[in-house]
Write a protein that holds these residues in place. Structure first.
Motif, PDB file in Angstrom:
ATOM      1  N   ARG A   7       0.861  -1.180   0.000  1.00 17.84           N
ATOM      2  CA  ARG A   7       0.000   0.000   0.000  1.00 17.84           C
ATOM      3  C   ARG A   7       0.898   1.231   0.000  1.00 17.84           C
ATOM      4  O   ARG A   7       1.723   1.394   0.895  1.00 17.84           O
ATOM      5  N   LEU A   8       0.746   2.067  -1.012  1.00 17.13           N
ATOM      6  CA  LEU A   8       1.542   3.277  -1.110  1.00 17.13           C
ATOM      7  C   LEU A   8       0.797   4.412  -0.423  1.00 17.13           C
ATOM      8  O   LEU A   8      -0.418   4.534  -0.542  1.00 17.13           O
ATOM      9  N   ARG A   9       1.526   5.233   0.279  1.00 18.32           N
ATOM     10  CA  ARG A   9       0.955   6.350   1.031  1.00 18.32           C
ATOM     11  C   ARG A   9       1.475   7.673   0.465  1.00 18.32           C
ATOM     12  O   ARG A   9       2.611   7.744  -0.002  1.00 18.32           O
ATOM     13  N   PRO A  10       0.671   8.732   0.539  1.00 17.15           N
ATOM     14  CA  PRO A  10       1.153  10.038   0.096  1.00 17.15           C
ATOM     15  C   PRO A  10       2.392  10.498   0.863  1.00 17.15           C
ATOM     16  O   PRO A  10       3.242  11.197   0.325  1.00 17.15           O
ATOM     17  N   ALA A  11       2.517  10.088   2.121  1.00 15.80           N
ATOM     18  CA  ALA A  11       3.674  10.491   2.915  1.00 15.80           C
ATOM     19  C   ALA A  11       4.957   9.811   2.437  1.00 15.80           C
ATOM     20  O   ALA A  11       6.055  10.228   2.802  1.00 15.80           O
ATOM     21  N   GLY A  12       4.835   8.788   1.591  1.00 15.93           N
ATOM     22  CA  GLY A  12       5.994   8.071   1.093  1.00 15.93           C
ATOM     23  C   GLY A  12       6.748   8.793   0.003  1.00 15.93           C
ATOM     24  O   GLY A  12       7.785   8.328  -0.455  1.00 15.93           O
ATOM     25  N   GLY A  13       6.233   9.919  -0.454  1.00 17.75           N
ATOM     26  CA  GLY A  13       6.906  10.686  -1.497  1.00 17.75           C
ATOM     27  C   GLY A  13       6.121  10.689  -2.794  1.00 17.75           C
ATOM     28  O   GLY A  13       4.938  10.374  -2.836  1.00 17.75           O
ATOM     29  N   ASP A  14       6.809  11.021  -3.857  1.00 17.16           N
ATOM     30  CA  ASP A  14       6.212  11.113  -5.184  1.00 17.16           C
ATOM     31  C   ASP A  14       5.704   9.741  -5.642  1.00 17.16           C
ATOM     32  O   ASP A  14       6.381   8.725  -5.455  1.00 17.16           O
ATOM     33  N   LEU A  15       4.517   9.718  -6.241  1.00 18.11           N
ATOM     34  CA  LEU A  15       3.915   8.460  -6.671  1.00 18.11           C
ATOM     35  C   LEU A  15       4.789   7.749  -7.708  1.00 18.11           C
ATOM     36  O   LEU A  15       5.004   6.541  -7.628  1.00 18.11           O
ATOM     37  N   GLY A  16       5.310   8.496  -8.668  1.00 18.01           N
ATOM     38  CA  GLY A  16       6.149   7.894  -9.699  1.00 18.01           C
ATOM     39  C   GLY A  16       7.380   7.215  -9.108  1.00 18.01           C
ATOM     40  O   GLY A  16       7.751   6.105  -9.503  1.00 18.01           O
ATOM     41  N   THR A  17       8.008   7.871  -8.148  1.00 19.99           N
ATOM     42  CA  THR A  17       9.189   7.302  -7.497  1.00 19.99           C
ATOM     43  C   THR A  17       8.836   6.028  -6.742  1.00 19.99           C
ATOM     44  O   THR A  17       9.538   5.019  -6.831  1.00 19.99           O
ATOM     45  N   GLN A  18       7.704   6.059  -6.010  1.00 18.55           N
ATOM     46  CA  GLN A  18       7.283   4.874  -5.261  1.00 18.55           C
ATOM     47  C   GLN A  18       6.974   3.715  -6.205  1.00 18.55           C
ATOM     48  O   GLN A  18       7.320   2.565  -5.921  1.00 18.55           O
ATOM     49  N   LEU A  19       6.314   4.007  -7.340  1.00 15.42           N
ATOM     50  CA  LEU A  19       5.984   2.954  -8.295  1.00 15.42           C
ATOM     51  C   LEU A  19       7.246   2.329  -8.892  1.00 15.42           C
ATOM     52  O   LEU A  19       7.318   1.114  -9.074  1.00 15.42           O
ATOM     53  N   HIS A  20       8.249   3.152  -9.207  1.00 15.89           N
ATOM     54  CA  HIS A  20       9.502   2.626  -9.747  1.00 15.89           C
ATOM     55  C   HIS A  20      10.205   1.737  -8.718  1.00 15.89           C
ATOM     56  O   HIS A  20      10.750   0.683  -9.077  1.00 15.89           O
ATOM     57  N   GLN A  21      10.185   2.149  -7.460  1.00 17.23           N
ATOM     58  CA  GLN A  21      10.820   1.337  -6.418  1.00 17.23           C
ATOM     59  C   GLN A  21      10.100  -0.008  -6.267  1.00 17.23           C
ATOM     60  O   GLN A  21      10.740  -1.050  -6.148  1.00 17.23           O
ATOM     61  N   GLU A  22       8.779   0.026  -6.277  1.00 13.67           N
ATOM     62  CA  GLU A  22       8.014  -1.217  -6.122  1.00 13.67           C
ATOM     63  C   GLU A  22       8.160  -2.119  -7.342  1.00 13.67           C
ATOM     64  O   GLU A  22       8.121  -3.338  -7.227  1.00 13.67           O
ATOM     65  N   ALA A  23       8.317  -1.508  -8.534  1.00 10.66           N
ATOM     66  CA  ALA A  23       8.524  -2.310  -9.747  1.00 10.66           C
ATOM     67  C   ALA A  23       9.841  -3.072  -9.652  1.00 10.66           C
ATOM     68  O   ALA A  23       9.917  -4.252 -10.004  1.00 10.66           O
ATOM     69  N   SER A  24      10.904  -2.407  -9.143  1.00 16.46           N
ATOM     70  CA  SER A  24      12.168  -3.132  -8.992  1.00 16.46           C
ATOM     71  C   SER A  24      12.084  -4.197  -7.914  1.00 16.46           C
ATOM     72  O   SER A  24      12.663  -5.263  -8.048  1.00 16.46           O
ATOM     73  N   SER A  25      11.315  -3.933  -6.846  1.00 17.13           N
ATOM     74  CA  SER A  25      11.131  -4.953  -5.799  1.00 17.13           C
ATOM     75  C   SER A  25      10.399  -6.167  -6.358  1.00 17.13           C
ATOM     76  O   SER A  25      10.750  -7.315  -6.062  1.00 17.13           O
ATOM     77  N   ALA A  26       9.375  -5.922  -7.170  1.00 18.70           N
ATOM     78  CA  ALA A  26       8.620  -7.025  -7.775  1.00 18.70           C
ATOM     79  C   ALA A  26       9.510  -7.826  -8.721  1.00 18.70           C
ATOM     80  O   ALA A  26       9.476  -9.056  -8.727  1.00 18.70           O
ATOM     81  N   ALA A  27      10.311  -7.130  -9.518  1.00 19.85           N
ATOM     82  CA  ALA A  27      11.203  -7.828 -10.454  1.00 19.85           C
ATOM     83  C   ALA A  27      12.219  -8.674  -9.698  1.00 19.85           C
ATOM     84  O   ALA A  27      12.546  -9.795 -10.110  1.00 19.85           O
ATOM     85  N   ALA A  28      12.703  -8.173  -8.559  1.00 19.78           N
ATOM     86  CA  ALA A  28      13.671  -8.930  -7.767  1.00 19.78           C
ATOM     87  C   ALA A  28      13.047 -10.208  -7.203  1.00 19.78           C
ATOM     88  O   ALA A  28      13.730 -11.210  -7.019  1.00 19.78           O
ATOM     89  N   LEU A  29      11.738 -10.173  -6.946  1.00 15.55           N
ATOM     90  CA  LEU A  29      11.027 -11.349  -6.441  1.00 15.55           C
ATOM     91  C   LEU A  29      10.532 -12.250  -7.569  1.00 15.55           C
ATOM     92  O   LEU A  29       9.922 -13.283  -7.310  1.00 15.55           O
ATOM     93  N   GLY A  30      10.752 -11.826  -8.825  1.00 17.94           N
ATOM     94  CA  GLY A  30      10.262 -12.599  -9.969  1.00 17.94           C
ATOM     95  C   GLY A  30       8.758 -12.467 -10.156  1.00 17.94           C
ATOM     96  O   GLY A  30       8.115 -13.369 -10.663  1.00 17.94           O
ATOM     97  N   GLN A  31       8.207 -11.334  -9.742  1.00 13.74           N
ATOM     98  CA  GLN A  31       6.772 -11.088  -9.844  1.00 13.74           C
ATOM     99  C   GLN A  31       6.497  -9.970 -10.832  1.00 13.74           C
ATOM    100  O   GLN A  31       7.383  -9.208 -11.194  1.00 13.74           O
ATOM    101  N   HIS A  32       5.240  -9.884 -11.273  1.00 15.54           N
ATOM    102  CA  HIS A  32       4.794  -8.772 -12.112  1.00 15.54           C
ATOM    103  C   HIS A  32       4.091  -7.762 -11.225  1.00 15.54           C
ATOM    104  O   HIS A  32       3.397  -8.128 -10.279  1.00 15.54           O
ATOM    105  N   MET A  33       4.244  -6.485 -11.532  1.00 21.21           N
ATOM    106  CA  MET A  33       3.610  -5.446 -10.732  1.00 21.21           C
ATOM    107  C   MET A  33       2.276  -5.051 -11.362  1.00 21.21           C
ATOM    108  O   MET A  33       2.191  -4.824 -12.567  1.00 21.21           O
TER     109      MET A  33
END
Length: 79
Positions: free
Chosen positions: A45-71
């Motif tokens: 769950r992404l929160r507004p306090a976590g920063g810019d939405l685009g930045t959070q999405l890019h970070q989560e995309a790399s986390s998903a790729a590291a786990l071998g998952q699709h975002m």
């Protein structure tokens, strides 16, 4: 007189089938700070306090790729 009874019974049945109650929508309480993992599914769950939405999405995309998952992204709103 027969029509009046039929109308009265119909109104009674409709009144019983349609109770006049109101449901208040309230936000779901926070259950956990750690994301649940089920098989190959990780929920974040992404929160507004976590920063810019685009930045959070890019970070989560790399986390998903590291786990071998699709975002996948789901947007919702409580009005």
């Amino acid at each position: 007189m027969k029509k009046a009874w039929m109308i009265l019974v119909a109104v009674f049945l409709l009144a019983c089938a349609c109770p006049l109650t109101r449901t208040v929508n309230t936000p779901a309480p926070e259950t956990s700070t750690s994301p649940p993992v089920t098989g190959n599914l990780t929920l974040k769950r992404l929160r507004p306090a976590g920063g810019d939405l685009g930045t959070q999405l890019h970070q989560e995309a790399s986390s998903a790729a590291a786990l071998g998952q699709h975002m996948f992204v789901e947007f919702d709103a409580s009005w």
